[in-house]
Design an enzyme around this catalytic site. Structure first.
Site, PDB file in Angstrom:
ATOM      1  N   LYS A   1       0.261 -38.740   1.799  1.00  0.00           N
ATOM      2  CA  LYS A   1       0.815 -37.577   1.106  1.00  0.00           C
ATOM      3  C   LYS A   1      -0.220 -36.464   0.961  1.00  0.00           C
ATOM      4  O   LYS A   1       0.125 -35.300   0.861  1.00  0.00           O
ATOM      5  CB  LYS A   1       1.320 -37.965  -0.287  1.00  0.00           C
ATOM      6  CG  LYS A   1       2.360 -39.079  -0.339  1.00  0.00           C
ATOM      7  CD  LYS A   1       3.691 -38.641   0.215  1.00  0.00           C
ATOM      8  CE  LYS A   1       4.856 -39.549  -0.161  1.00  0.00           C
ATOM      9  NZ  LYS A   1       4.757 -40.958   0.216  1.00  0.00           N
TER      10      LYS A   1
HETATM   11  C1  LIG Z   1       5.726 -41.847   0.663  1.00  0.00           C
HETATM   12  C2  LIG Z   1       5.255 -43.077   1.307  1.00  0.00           C
HETATM   13  C3  LIG Z   1       5.967 -43.693   2.345  1.00  0.00           C
HETATM   14  C4  LIG Z   1       7.312 -43.188   2.804  1.00  0.00           C
HETATM   15  O1  LIG Z   1       7.232 -41.912   3.396  1.00  0.00           O
HETATM   16  P1  LIG Z   1       8.550 -41.003   3.515  1.00  0.00           P
HETATM   17  O2  LIG Z   1       8.071 -39.720   4.056  1.00  0.00           O
HETATM   18  O3  LIG Z   1       9.114 -40.902   2.146  1.00  0.00           O
HETATM   19  O4  LIG Z   1       9.481 -41.726   4.449  1.00  0.00           O
HETATM   20  C5  LIG Z   1       5.411 -44.802   2.963  1.00  0.00           C
HETATM   21  N1  LIG Z   1       4.232 -45.299   2.566  1.00  0.00           N
HETATM   22  C6  LIG Z   1       3.517 -44.748   1.550  1.00  0.00           C
HETATM   23  C7  LIG Z   1       2.233 -45.361   1.157  1.00  0.00           C
HETATM   24  C8  LIG Z   1       3.998 -43.618   0.906  1.00  0.00           C
HETATM   25  O5  LIG Z   1       3.288 -43.074  -0.080  1.00  0.00           O
END
Ligand SMILES: *Cc1c(COP(=O)(O)O)cnc(C)c1O
Length: 463
Positions: A112
């Site tokens: 993120k």
């Molecule tokens: C947010 C997240 C996901 C999922 O990603 P999306 O874009 O919501 O599909 C997978 N793994 C981790 C560690 C995340 O923080």
């Protein structure tokens, strides 16, 4: 460069307005009216460039004239400067033709940060120019919230409110949200699941009077600028493995479909991606949908990969918009059915078109733990549970002749209990973060009640 809503009933916007708005006023999500193309030569030229330079070249055409070239390039430099690895998104080999893309070297240890660190820069610059404040409200299953708080803490022209499901995020995730001392940071623990938090955020955006009163802005994965920032590492990884001269496939641990949709955009731009494999945990609505054509909500069952514990996958709407030939009315109809009846059935044509790009698989809790243990044993690499879901699914579906890249979405130290249970080894936090467990926490408990949450926000924002 213009952006249009997936439901066809909101005005087209430029990049700046799209980024600051988040959710469209008709409830839809913004997508580019046309996807800029990169030629094979332009893709090949990304080879060997620093990550920041590749990011500039991939994102530049989407930004229009919202930011000047130097300004954009400076913001990208600041966004990734705090990452702990010079490559930003290093690639590691697991087995012959199977690679791991490590996306957890940012300040909050999850992928993120790639989007959020950049969005912090973009918002600050755009708001300062417009001389206004924004109230950023987001729902999180854990990682978005910590990344958003890290990106916006202490900035003058924003307040940031993050709703997370009480008791359903890991301790590291919670502490990353509750320990920042800056007065513009507000961590709200809501009674319920991630989907409840996300639903209340959507309600706030659909309450147009409130939205205008507080200057609401969204940085959830529905924000187009986030998708765009995530498209970059598909390019850098694929080019390292031989693109544009050969196709590369990706497996993406998926929840809200934002990360895998970024891969889809990279493909639409011209990157030769073989398959995009949607990897889900036991909350497998996307896997079921891609298997049967029926998108049907079931209860969330909490797992050891909590950032993927969701059932309504917001960004999927963007893919639906394309496979329904960009017919906003058709998408709006599906979303009505979802709201009213808890599900919808895709047309055969739409399902076939989704399957041209996307494959899918699911990992149970046992399979996830086994993948963590097996990968440590075979390669010395410690996976977080989300990344392990990806590795399990990739091993099931991959074609050994096509390079497969599995996205490692978080650092194992963010989920130490699950990793210790699977391996007997407790991963430590990277240096510089170790005092997280000692810092005092600050959090407000809230009921799953729209009016109460809106009132709290009204009281708290600096005006
Ligand atoms: C947010 C997240 C996901 C999922 O990603 P999306 O874009 O919501 O599909 C997978 N793994 C981790 C560690 C995340 O923080």
């Amino acid at each position: 460069m213009h952006y249009v809503s997936t439901r066809g009933g909101a005005p087209a916007l430029d990049f700046e307005a799209t980024m600051l708005t988040g959710l469209a006023r008709d409830g839809g999500l913004y997508v580019p009216a046309t996807v800029p193309q990169m030629s094979a030569d332009e893709i090949a030229a990304l080879g060997g460039l620093p990550y920041e330079e590749a990011a500039f070249r991939v994102m530049r055409p989407f930004v229009g004239d919202t930011f000047g070239e130097q300004e954009l390039s400076d913001m990208i430099g600041r966004a990734y400067g705090a990452f702990r690895h010079d490559a930003r998104a290093p690639l590691k080999q697991l087995t012959p033709n199977h690679f791991l893309l490590e996306l957890f070297h940012g300040p909050t240890l999850a992928f993120k940060d790639f989007a959020m660190q950049l969005i912090g820069q973009l918002f600050q610059s755009a708001l300062a120019r417009q001389g206004r404040r924004a109230c950023i409200v987001g729902a999180t299953s854990g990682d978005t919230g910590s990344a958003a708080i890290e990106a916006f803490r202490g900035l003058d022209n924003v307040d940031v409110f993050i709703l997370f499901p009480h008791g359903r995020v890991s301790e590291v995730q919670r502490r990353q949200m509750t320990t920042p001392e800056e007065a513009n940071v507000h961590a709200l623990a809501i009674e319920g699941h991630f989907d409840d938090a996300q639903a209340r955020v959507k309600d706030m955006f659909n309450d147009h009077a409130f939205r205008d009163e507080v200057g609401l802005a969204a940085v959830n994965s529905i924000n187009w600028a986030r998708v765009l920032a995530q498209a970059v590492y598909y390019f850098t990884a694929a080019v390292s493995l031989g693109a544009p001269h050969r196709a590369v496939s990706f497996t993406v641990p998926t929840g809200n479909f934002g990360d895998v949709f970024a891969g889809y955009i990279a493909k639409r731009m011209g990157l030769p991606i073989g398959r995009l494999v949607v990897a889900t945990n036991q909350n497998d609505i996307l896997h079921r949908c891609l298997t049967t054509g029926r998108y049907e909500v079931e209860g969330v069952s909490p797992s050891i990969s909590p950032s993927m514990d969701i059932q309504v996958s917001s960004n999927f709407e963007r893919a639906l918009f394309d496979v329904y030939d960009r017919d906003g009315a058709a998408v709006a109809q599906l979303m009505e059915e979802l709201k009213g009846q808890g599900g919808f059935t895709l047309s055969q044509g739409a399902l076939d078109r989704l399957r041209e790009t996307f494959a899918s698989g699911r990992a149970s809790e046992d399979q996830t733990r086994a993948a963590i243990a097996r990968t440590l044993e075979a390669t010395g690499e410690l996976l977080c549970p989300h990344s392990a879901v990806g590795v399990h699914v990739a091993e099931q579906v991959r074609d050994p002749h096509v390079p497969m890249v599995t996205l490692a979405t978080a650092h194992p130290a963010k989920f130490p209990d699950a990793v210790a249970e699977a391996t007997g080894r407790r991963p430590g936090l990277p240096p510089g973060m170790a005092n997280l467990y000692e810092r005092p926490e600050r959090v407000t408990r809230v009921d799953n009640d729209l009016a109460a949450i809106e009132n709290l926000i009204r009281e708290r924002i600096a005006r």
